[in-house]
Enzyme design. Structure first.
Site, PDB file in Angstrom:
ATOM      1  N   GLY A  99       0.840  -1.192   0.000  1.00 16.27           N
ATOM      2  CA  GLY A  99       0.000   0.000   0.000  1.00 16.27           C
ATOM      3  C   GLY A  99       0.871   1.236   0.000  1.00 16.27           C
ATOM      4  N   GLN A 113       3.059   9.999   1.517  1.00 14.53           N
ATOM      5  CA  GLN A 113       4.392   9.391   1.549  1.00 14.53           C
ATOM      6  C   GLN A 113       5.251   9.806   0.363  1.00 14.53           C
ATOM      7  OE1 GLN A 113       2.626   5.248   2.182  1.00 14.53           O
ATOM      8  NE2 GLN A 113       4.604   5.067   3.180  1.00 14.53           N
ATOM      9  N   CYS A 124       6.535  -0.298   7.271  1.00  8.94           N
ATOM     10  CA  CYS A 124       6.105   0.834   6.451  1.00  8.94           C
ATOM     11  C   CYS A 124       7.278   1.307   5.605  1.00  8.94           C
ATOM     12  CB  CYS A 124       5.648   1.967   7.381  1.00  8.94           C
ATOM     13  SG  CYS A 124       5.174   3.466   6.516  1.00  8.94           S
ATOM     14  N   LEU A 125       6.991   1.641   4.358  1.00 11.18           N
ATOM     15  CA  LEU A 125       8.050   2.135   3.470  1.00 11.18           C
ATOM     16  C   LEU A 125       8.647   3.444   3.991  1.00 11.18           C
ATOM     17  CD1 LEU A 125       6.291   1.462   0.034  1.00 11.18           C
ATOM     18  CD2 LEU A 125       8.155   0.133   1.053  1.00 11.18           C
ATOM     19  N   HIS A 161      -3.732   1.163   8.078  1.00  5.19           N
ATOM     20  CA  HIS A 161      -2.381   1.727   8.027  1.00  5.19           C
ATOM     21  C   HIS A 161      -2.303   2.890   7.029  1.00  5.19           C
ATOM     22  CE1 HIS A 161       2.172   1.160   8.013  1.00  5.19           C
ATOM     23  NE2 HIS A 161       1.981   1.903   6.941  1.00  5.19           N
ATOM     24  N   GLU A 162      -2.873   2.676   5.841  1.00 10.12           N
ATOM     25  CA  GLU A 162      -2.774   3.715   4.794  1.00 10.12           C
ATOM     26  C   GLU A 162      -3.649   4.929   5.116  1.00 10.12           C
ATOM     27  OE1 GLU A 162      -0.339   3.404   2.935  1.00 10.12           O
ATOM     28  OE2 GLU A 162      -0.028   1.253   3.204  1.00 10.12           O
ATOM     29  N   HIS A 215      -2.024   7.142   7.531  1.00  6.71           N
ATOM     30  CA  HIS A 215      -1.044   8.035   6.884  1.00  6.71           C
ATOM     31  C   HIS A 215      -1.694   9.363   6.482  1.00  6.71           C
ATOM     32  CE1 HIS A 215       2.796   6.069   6.414  1.00  6.71           C
ATOM     33  NE2 HIS A 215       2.283   4.983   5.878  1.00  6.71           N
TER      34      HIS A 215
HETATM   35 CO    CO Z   1       3.128   3.104   5.689  1.00  9.30          CO
END
Ligand code: CO
Length: 170
Positions: free
Chosen positions: A46, A51, A94-95, A136-137, A140
């Site tokens: 995702g 981000q 997470c990225l 999670h997304e 963000h």
């Molecule tokens: Co993330």
């Protein structure tokens, strides 16, 4: 297509809530395509607009994580309208939080309302892994990282490690 750079903690942009998408136009379609390519290349399951430095509210999510074929969901202005149950999301990552994983308490199932990339209203209900990814997304988009949902002790240990690395790389 040029991939986006993924912002990482402690970039301040990641903690500022996004604003709603108002126009679903050509510019947005290009952003969506670049986000999908960036997510696939990372690889990730995702990716939220914030981000990659975009301040308007949208996410892309792998609809069938682990499958070779990529068929990403595009959710514009997504909101969680119902949530139920509780699940421990083990080793969440997470990225934007590189080299770190932690267990996070999440809802077991969520209902999300959003618009698709053509502006059509959609509602989806997911449980298990995809419910966690959606939470999670969408977190963000509200300026929340998964490390904001772990104990202060664990978070501070991670922060200290990042600060030390940043200093060493100066
Ligand atoms: Co993330």
């Amino acid at each position: 297509m040029e991939l986006f750079n993924i912002l990482t903690f402690p970039d301040k942009f990641l903690s500022q809530p996004t604003r709603p998408v108002l126009n679903i136009d050509g510019r947005l379609q290009e952003i969506i395509d670049r986000m999908i390519e960036t997510m696939v290349a990372a690889p990730g399951v995702g990716l939220a607009s914030i981000q990659v430095g975009i301040g308007e509210s949208l996410i892309v999510v792998e609809s069938q994580p682990g499958e070779k074929k990529h068929d990403p969901l595009v959710l514009i202005n997504p909101t969680i309208v119902a949530a139920d149950g509780s699940v421990l999301s083990e080793e969440e990552g997470c990225l934007s939080v590189p080299d770190y994983r932690a267990d996070v308490q999440r809802f077991a199932a969520v209902a999300v309302e959003a618009h698709d990339r053509h502006g059509k209203p959609i509602r989806l209900e997911r449980d298990d892994f995809l419910a966690v990814v959606l939470q999670h997304e969408i977190d963000h988009l509200n300026g929340t990282l998964f490390i904001d949902r772990i104990s202060a002790l664990k978070r501070n240990l991670y922060k200290r490690r990042v600060m030390k690395q940043l200093k060493e790389n100066e």
